[in-house]
Write a protein that holds these residues in place. Structure first.
Motif, PDB file in Angstrom:
ATOM      1  N   LEU A 143      46.815   1.529  49.847  1.00  0.00           N
ATOM      2  CA  LEU A 143      47.956   1.729  50.742  1.00  0.00           C
ATOM      3  C   LEU A 143      48.492   0.388  51.239  1.00  0.00           C
ATOM      4  O   LEU A 143      49.703   0.174  51.324  1.00  0.00           O
ATOM      5  N   GLN A 144      47.588  -0.509  51.555  1.00  0.00           N
ATOM      6  CA  GLN A 144      47.997  -1.831  52.029  1.00  0.00           C
ATOM      7  C   GLN A 144      48.752  -2.584  50.937  1.00  0.00           C
ATOM      8  O   GLN A 144      49.773  -3.218  51.210  1.00  0.00           O
ATOM      9  N   LEU A 145      48.298  -2.493  49.702  1.00  0.00           N
ATOM     10  CA  LEU A 145      48.976  -3.163  48.590  1.00  0.00           C
ATOM     11  C   LEU A 145      50.399  -2.638  48.431  1.00  0.00           C
ATOM     12  O   LEU A 145      51.345  -3.411  48.230  1.00  0.00           O
ATOM     13  N   GLY A 146      50.553  -1.325  48.550  1.00  0.00           N
ATOM     14  CA  GLY A 146      51.879  -0.732  48.420  1.00  0.00           C
ATOM     15  C   GLY A 146      52.823  -1.186  49.514  1.00  0.00           C
ATOM     16  O   GLY A 146      53.994  -1.479  49.269  1.00  0.00           O
ATOM     17  N   LEU A 147      52.339  -1.260  50.754  1.00  0.00           N
ATOM     18  CA  LEU A 147      53.174  -1.686  51.868  1.00  0.00           C
ATOM     19  C   LEU A 147      53.498  -3.178  51.790  1.00  0.00           C
ATOM     20  O   LEU A 147      54.602  -3.608  52.150  1.00  0.00           O
ATOM     21  N   MET A 148      52.546  -3.978  51.320  1.00  0.00           N
ATOM     22  CA  MET A 148      52.806  -5.407  51.145  1.00  0.00           C
ATOM     23  C   MET A 148      53.878  -5.624  50.078  1.00  0.00           C
ATOM     24  O   MET A 148      54.746  -6.495  50.201  1.00  0.00           O
ATOM     25  N   ALA A 149      53.822  -4.818  49.021  1.00  0.00           N
ATOM     26  CA  ALA A 149      54.851  -4.893  47.983  1.00  0.00           C
ATOM     27  C   ALA A 149      56.212  -4.502  48.553  1.00  0.00           C
ATOM     28  O   ALA A 149      57.240  -5.118  48.237  1.00  0.00           O
ATOM     29  N   CYS A 150      56.214  -3.495  49.421  1.00  0.00           N
ATOM     30  CA  CYS A 150      57.456  -3.042  50.052  1.00  0.00           C
ATOM     31  C   CYS A 150      58.112  -4.163  50.859  1.00  0.00           C
ATOM     32  O   CYS A 150      59.335  -4.291  50.897  1.00  0.00           O
ATOM     33  N   PHE A 151      57.297  -4.983  51.491  1.00  0.00           N
ATOM     34  CA  PHE A 151      57.793  -6.107  52.282  1.00  0.00           C
ATOM     35  C   PHE A 151      58.554  -7.109  51.406  1.00  0.00           C
ATOM     36  O   PHE A 151      59.427  -7.827  51.888  1.00  0.00           O
ATOM     37  N   SER A 152      58.235  -7.145  50.111  1.00  0.00           N
ATOM     38  CA  SER A 152      58.827  -8.134  49.203  1.00  0.00           C
ATOM     39  C   SER A 152      60.116  -7.643  48.549  1.00  0.00           C
ATOM     40  O   SER A 152      60.854  -8.452  47.973  1.00  0.00           O
ATOM     41  N   ILE A 153      60.389  -6.352  48.600  1.00  0.00           N
ATOM     42  CA  ILE A 153      61.526  -5.797  47.863  1.00  0.00           C
ATOM     43  C   ILE A 153      62.849  -6.411  48.328  1.00  0.00           C
ATOM     44  O   ILE A 153      63.657  -6.888  47.517  1.00  0.00           O
ATOM     45  N   GLY A 154      63.087  -6.399  49.647  1.00  0.00           N
ATOM     46  CA  GLY A 154      64.336  -6.919  50.190  1.00  0.00           C
ATOM     47  C   GLY A 154      64.584  -8.379  49.845  1.00  0.00           C
ATOM     48  O   GLY A 154      65.661  -8.734  49.354  1.00  0.00           O
ATOM     49  N   PRO A 155      63.603  -9.264  50.098  1.00  0.00           N
ATOM     50  CA  PRO A 155      63.804 -10.677  49.754  1.00  0.00           C
ATOM     51  C   PRO A 155      64.103 -10.904  48.277  1.00  0.00           C
ATOM     52  O   PRO A 155      64.984 -11.694  47.934  1.00  0.00           O
ATOM     53  N   PHE A 156      63.405 -10.200  47.383  1.00  0.00           N
ATOM     54  CA  PHE A 156      63.647 -10.385  45.954  1.00  0.00           C
ATOM     55  C   PHE A 156      65.039  -9.862  45.561  1.00  0.00           C
ATOM     56  O   PHE A 156      65.699 -10.439  44.696  1.00  0.00           O
ATOM     57  N   LEU A 157      65.478  -8.778  46.199  1.00  0.00           N
ATOM     58  CA  LEU A 157      66.844  -8.292  45.962  1.00  0.00           C
ATOM     59  C   LEU A 157      67.851  -9.357  46.384  1.00  0.00           C
ATOM     60  O   LEU A 157      68.808  -9.667  45.649  1.00  0.00           O
ATOM     61  N   TYR A 158      67.643  -9.921  47.556  1.00  0.00           N
ATOM     62  CA  TYR A 158      68.561 -10.921  48.111  1.00  0.00           C
ATOM     63  C   TYR A 158      68.670 -12.144  47.200  1.00  0.00           C
ATOM     64  O   TYR A 158      69.768 -12.610  46.893  1.00  0.00           O
ATOM     65  N   PHE A 159      67.534 -12.631  46.727  1.00  0.00           N
ATOM     66  CA  PHE A 159      67.558 -13.820  45.874  1.00  0.00           C
ATOM     67  C   PHE A 159      68.093 -13.495  44.479  1.00  0.00           C
ATOM     68  O   PHE A 159      68.669 -14.365  43.821  1.00  0.00           O
ATOM     69  N   HIS A 160      67.920 -12.263  44.042  1.00  0.00           N
ATOM     70  CA  HIS A 160      68.549 -11.831  42.786  1.00  0.00           C
ATOM     71  C   HIS A 160      70.068 -11.866  42.922  1.00  0.00           C
ATOM     72  O   HIS A 160      70.769 -12.382  42.039  1.00  0.00           O
ATOM     73  N   VAL A 161      70.568 -11.324  44.019  1.00  0.00           N
ATOM     74  CA  VAL A 161      72.014 -11.320  44.255  1.00  0.00           C
ATOM     75  C   VAL A 161      72.546 -12.750  44.390  1.00  0.00           C
ATOM     76  O   VAL A 161      73.594 -13.093  43.824  1.00  0.00           O
TER      77      VAL A 161
END
Length: 344
Positions: free
Chosen positions: A67-85
């Motif tokens: 569960l912790q791994l999944g939530l830590m991954a969730c924390f990274s989604i927004g930043p990676f989207l932003y840098f992709h854009v």
């Protein structure tokens, strides 16, 4: 497990597995652009989040470390989207400490919280404040991404031309992020599995869009052409930038990156290349690359290896280099070198 539940599990999980495959594809595919790297990392993080959600929905007793791994991954989604854009609109630069600092701070924060406040010891903290912070950080970066996409939003409103295929895909990635975030944010009111279902649907819709796209139609512009003086100025700036910085020799050069270096919008540069120079971006870059290759061959002759020449002219594969050279020069690099040597 009932039949309906089995179908639900299948359609939820298949998106996560294919998300992992797509993440690997974008990481290793050519050309290895920065935007593809961030898209790969975003898909990886999103797939981990979806995978965690599906497992938790069908097996509430799943290990807390997972569960912790999944939530830590969730924390990274927004930043990676932003840098992709940022990469797609030509604003991301690896040497910019403002961007690099964000990644360092966010990564340090993520690892620090995971190590010193593990889910297994502080479950209520993760289910409460940390979960809310993760979702709001994700949304903050979605908002920042929307702001960076404003040239494309403006293009949609003005309708001066049809959106390029790459712009459509970028908007799809953004819209998918927003919908999945909304699904998880409203999980207390709607089904928790909805986010996984949306992810699978958007993923396959995008894949089908790519598969059935036969060939990108040349961008059609409205009657609003670039003024002659403005076009002349843009051409001078473009010629100077190419001559001084040799941007065409970079294997990672893209239309958004070139537009960013010119301090102009992607739509305007695309319109200038198509309307004023009668060339696509790929043709424009390839012509400059092949001209550079011809100059090197003329000067250095057989002292330079073709593999080295191709790499230094911005090509990641010999086949692409040979195809571009023959298309533009009308002969292979080897024949050109032999002919030049004979003439001399």
């Amino acid at each position: 497990m009932q039949i309906d539940t089995q179908y639900l599990f299948f359609f939820s999980m298949v998106g996560a597995f294919n998300g992992f495959l797509l993440a690997a594809y974008f990481w290793f595919t050519e050309p290895k652009e920065t935007s593809n790297k961030f898209l790969s990392l975003m898909l990886l993080a999103l797939s981990l989040r979806i995978f965690k959600s599906v497992i938790l929905y069908f097996n509430p007793d799943v290990a807390r470390d997972f569960l912790q791994l999944g939530l830590m991954a969730c924390f990274s989604i927004g930043p990676f989207l932003y840098f992709h854009v940022l990469s797609k609109v030509g604003k991301y630069r690896a040497d910019n400490w403002f961007y690099r600092g964000q990644l360092i701070v966010l990564g340090t924060l993520l690892i620090g919280v995971g190590l010193f406040l593990p889910y297994d010891t502080y479950p209520e903290l993760w289910r409460g404040p940390i979960y809310r912070i993760i979702n709001w950080v994700w949304f903050a970066y979605i908002t920042a991404s929307a702001f960076e996409l404003r040239p494309i939003w403006k293009q949609m409103v003005d309708k001066e031309r049809q959106l390029a295929f790459s712009e459509t895909i970028t908007l799809s990635v953004f819209a998918g992020n927003l919908l999945i975030w909304a699904a998880f944010f409203t999980a207390s009111y709607l089904s928790y599995i909805l986010g996984a279902i949306i992810f699978s649907f958007i993923l396959y819709l995008t894949v089908m869009l790519v598969i059935f796209r036969k060939k990108e139609v040349p961008v059609k512009y409205a009657d609003k052409s670039i003024a002659r003086d403005e076009a002349s100025t843009l051409k001078d700036r473009l010629d100077t930038l190419i001559a001084e910085e040799q941007l065409h020799l970079s294997s990672t050069i893209t239309l958004p990156k070139l537009a960013g270096r010119l301090n102009t919008s992607v739509p305007k540069l695309s319109q200038f290349l198509n309307d004023n120079l009668q060339k696509s971006f790929a043709d424009f870059i390839n012509e400059h690359r092949i001209n550079s290759a011809k100059q090197r061959l003329t000067i250095e002759g057989k002292s330079i290896k073709m593999e080295q020449l191709a790499e230094e002219c911005g090509y990641n594969s010999m086949s692409t280099f040979y195809s571009a050279f023959k298309k533009i020069a009308g002969e292979t690099p080897a024949k050109f070198r032999d002919r030049i040597s004979t003439d001399l």
